[in-house]
Motif scaffolding. Structure first.
Motif, PDB file in Angstrom:
ATOM      1  N   GLU A 247      90.860  27.048  32.715  1.00  0.00           N
ATOM      2  CA  GLU A 247      91.935  26.978  33.706  1.00  0.00           C
ATOM      3  C   GLU A 247      91.363  26.973  35.119  1.00  0.00           C
ATOM      4  N   LYS A 248      92.129  26.374  36.032  1.00  0.00           N
ATOM      5  CA  LYS A 248      91.793  26.497  37.449  1.00  0.00           C
ATOM      6  C   LYS A 248      92.091  27.926  37.883  1.00  0.00           C
ATOM      7  N   ILE A 249      91.458  28.340  38.979  1.00  0.00           N
ATOM      8  CA  ILE A 249      91.710  29.683  39.515  1.00  0.00           C
ATOM      9  C   ILE A 249      93.179  29.768  39.919  1.00  0.00           C
ATOM     10  N   GLN A 250      93.809  30.861  39.555  1.00  0.00           N
ATOM     11  CA  GLN A 250      95.212  31.076  39.885  1.00  0.00           C
ATOM     12  C   GLN A 250      95.391  32.487  40.424  1.00  0.00           C
TER      13      GLN A 250
ATOM     14  N   ASN B  69      99.013  35.714  34.380  1.00  0.00           N
ATOM     15  CA  ASN B  69     100.081  35.374  33.458  1.00  0.00           C
ATOM     16  C   ASN B  69      99.802  33.952  32.997  1.00  0.00           C
ATOM     17  N   LEU B  70      99.268  33.833  31.789  1.00  0.00           N
ATOM     18  CA  LEU B  70      98.870  32.531  31.266  1.00  0.00           C
ATOM     19  C   LEU B  70      99.859  32.097  30.192  1.00  0.00           C
TER      20      LEU B  70
ATOM     21  N   TYR C  51      92.090  40.065  21.026  1.00  0.00           N
ATOM     22  CA  TYR C  51      92.564  39.842  22.391  1.00  0.00           C
ATOM     23  C   TYR C  51      91.862  38.668  23.055  1.00  0.00           C
ATOM     24  N   GLU C  52      92.461  38.196  24.140  1.00  0.00           N
ATOM     25  CA  GLU C  52      91.891  37.116  24.937  1.00  0.00           C
ATOM     26  C   GLU C  52      91.492  37.677  26.285  1.00  0.00           C
ATOM     27  N   VAL C  53      90.458  37.100  26.865  1.00  0.00           N
ATOM     28  CA  VAL C  53      89.985  37.529  28.178  1.00  0.00           C
ATOM     29  C   VAL C  53      89.580  36.289  28.970  1.00  0.00           C
ATOM     30  N   GLY C  54      89.855  36.315  30.273  1.00  0.00           N
ATOM     31  CA  GLY C  54      89.456  35.224  31.158  1.00  0.00           C
ATOM     32  C   GLY C  54      88.131  35.561  31.813  1.00  0.00           C
TER      33      GLY C  54
END
Length: 153
Positions: free
Chosen positions: A32-35, A52-53, A88-91
């Motif tokens: 993803e782009k930075i948000q 919030n993805l 879990y997911e992590v960015g």
């Protein structure tokens, strides 16, 4: 032909502090782009907040902070690699996500004793492809048990 398939793996290659790193494409959900990142008080310094993805709150860590590298402002090429680990997911914030490559398993060498920017504990191996040197990270070690608890909470 099945032997050939088993001996290959796809890697996402990304940049961090002018070095190339790789993680298995199997662990990556999206890039993803930075948000907008919402800061969460009381977390470890490398956990910079949550995003919030698509309706899912995802913790985000800065790999520069995690690896004790000099901080740099985000650029147009900065990305968040969303990786799945266990439940879990992590960015993961990186300087740039370069490409996807196919690696032969015999192109991966064990991690040398001194890698430089990243502690040996986080490195699964090193791949040499032409003139490129790609440091392959072990995400489970980057987000070791004590640190994963910090991310989950």
């Amino acid at each position: 032909m099945t032997d050939t398939i088993r001996k290959q793996m796809k890697m996402i290659v990304f940049q961090l502090n002018h070095e190339e790193y790789g993680i298995s494409v199997d662990k990556v959900r999206s890039i993803e782009k930075i948000q907008v990142i919402t800061r969460v008080p009381g977390t470890k310094p490398f956990v910079i907040g949550v995003i919030n993805l698509r309706g899912i709150v995802t913790p985000v860590i800065d790999l520069r902070t995690r690896f004790d590298m000099q901080q740099m402002p985000f650029s147009d090429s900065s990305r968040i690699i969303v990786a799945a680990l266990d439940q879990y997911e992590v960015g993961l914030i990186v300087d740039a996500a370069n490409d996807v490559i196919d690696l032969e398993m015999d192109e991966i060498e064990p991690a040398p004793e001194v890698v430089g920017a990243v502690e040996d504990d986080y490195v699964e191996g090193v791949a040499k492809i032409d003139r490129r040197l790609i440091i392959i990270l072990d995400l489970n070690k980057v987000l070791a048990a004590d640190n994963a608890l910090a991310i989950q909470s």
